[in-house]
Design a protein around this motif. Structure first.
Motif, mmCIF file in Angstrom:
data_model
loop_
_atom_site.group_PDB
_atom_site.id
_atom_site.type_symbol
_atom_site.label_atom_id
_atom_site.label_comp_id
_atom_site.label_asym_id
_atom_site.label_seq_id
_atom_site.Cartn_x
_atom_site.Cartn_y
_atom_site.Cartn_z
ATOM 1 N N ARG A 24 0.860 -1.180 0.000
ATOM 2 C CA ARG A 24 0.000 0.000 0.000
ATOM 3 C C ARG A 24 0.895 1.227 0.000
ATOM 4 O O ARG A 24 2.077 1.165 0.363
ATOM 5 C CB ARG A 24 -0.922 0.016 1.213
ATOM 6 N N GLU A 25 0.335 2.340 -0.410
ATOM 7 C CA GLU A 25 1.106 3.561 -0.482
ATOM 8 C C GLU A 25 1.367 4.105 0.920
ATOM 9 O O GLU A 25 0.476 4.133 1.763
ATOM 10 C CB GLU A 25 0.350 4.607 -1.297
ATOM 11 N N LEU A 26 2.576 4.516 1.155
ATOM 12 C CA LEU A 26 2.968 5.115 2.417
ATOM 13 C C LEU A 26 2.806 6.625 2.281
ATOM 14 O O LEU A 26 3.366 7.245 1.381
ATOM 15 C CB LEU A 26 4.425 4.776 2.721
ATOM 16 N N THR A 27 2.031 7.208 3.172
ATOM 17 C CA THR A 27 1.807 8.655 3.103
ATOM 18 C C THR A 27 2.996 9.397 3.718
ATOM 19 O O THR A 27 3.764 8.832 4.504
ATOM 20 C CB THR A 27 0.527 9.057 3.856
ATOM 21 N N LEU A 28 3.122 10.665 3.363
ATOM 22 C CA LEU A 28 4.185 11.485 3.932
ATOM 23 C C LEU A 28 4.035 11.571 5.454
ATOM 24 O O LEU A 28 5.029 11.512 6.187
ATOM 25 C CB LEU A 28 4.177 12.885 3.316
ATOM 26 N N GLU A 29 2.805 11.681 5.919
ATOM 27 C CA GLU A 29 2.561 11.749 7.364
ATOM 28 C C GLU A 29 3.069 10.490 8.067
ATOM 29 O O GLU A 29 3.713 10.566 9.110
ATOM 30 C CB GLU A 29 1.071 11.933 7.632
ATOM 31 N N GLU A 30 2.801 9.328 7.502
ATOM 32 C CA GLU A 30 3.293 8.076 8.089
ATOM 33 C C GLU A 30 4.819 8.027 8.064
ATOM 34 O O GLU A 30 5.451 7.580 9.023
ATOM 35 C CB GLU A 30 2.734 6.877 7.330
ATOM 36 N N TRP A 31 5.409 8.465 6.952
ATOM 37 C CA TRP A 31 6.862 8.458 6.811
ATOM 38 C C TRP A 31 7.514 9.371 7.849
ATOM 39 O O TRP A 31 8.524 9.021 8.457
ATOM 40 C CB TRP A 31 7.236 8.906 5.401
ATOM 41 N N MET A 32 6.907 10.525 8.079
ATOM 42 C CA MET A 32 7.463 11.483 9.030
ATOM 43 C C MET A 32 7.339 11.000 10.477
ATOM 44 O O MET A 32 8.098 11.434 11.334
ATOM 45 C CB MET A 32 6.777 12.843 8.885
ATOM 46 N N ARG A 33 6.407 10.096 10.755
ATOM 47 C CA ARG A 33 6.218 9.582 12.112
ATOM 48 C C ARG A 33 7.158 8.443 12.465
ATOM 49 O O ARG A 33 7.217 8.024 13.624
ATOM 50 C CB ARG A 33 4.769 9.096 12.290
#
Length: 52
Positions: A24-33
């Protein structure tokens, strides 16, 4: 292309399709967390990938 080569390419495309279906696509918000430890390890793996 040789017969074995065409078969290999077909198998690799099937594997890639399977990976895409399971991902699934990883969102920028998830990446930053993600924890700093993960970021450091990812960067280290990227730097040393040519040596592996």
């Amino acid at each position: 292309m040789l017969e074995g080569g065409a078969s290999f390419v077909s198998e690799m495309r099937a594997a890639e399709d399977a990976y895409r279906r399971q991902s699934r696509e990883l969102t920028l918000e998830e990446w930053m967390r993600q924890p700093l430890r993960s970021t450091v390890l990812d960067n280290l793996a990227r730097l040393t990938s040519a040596l592996q």
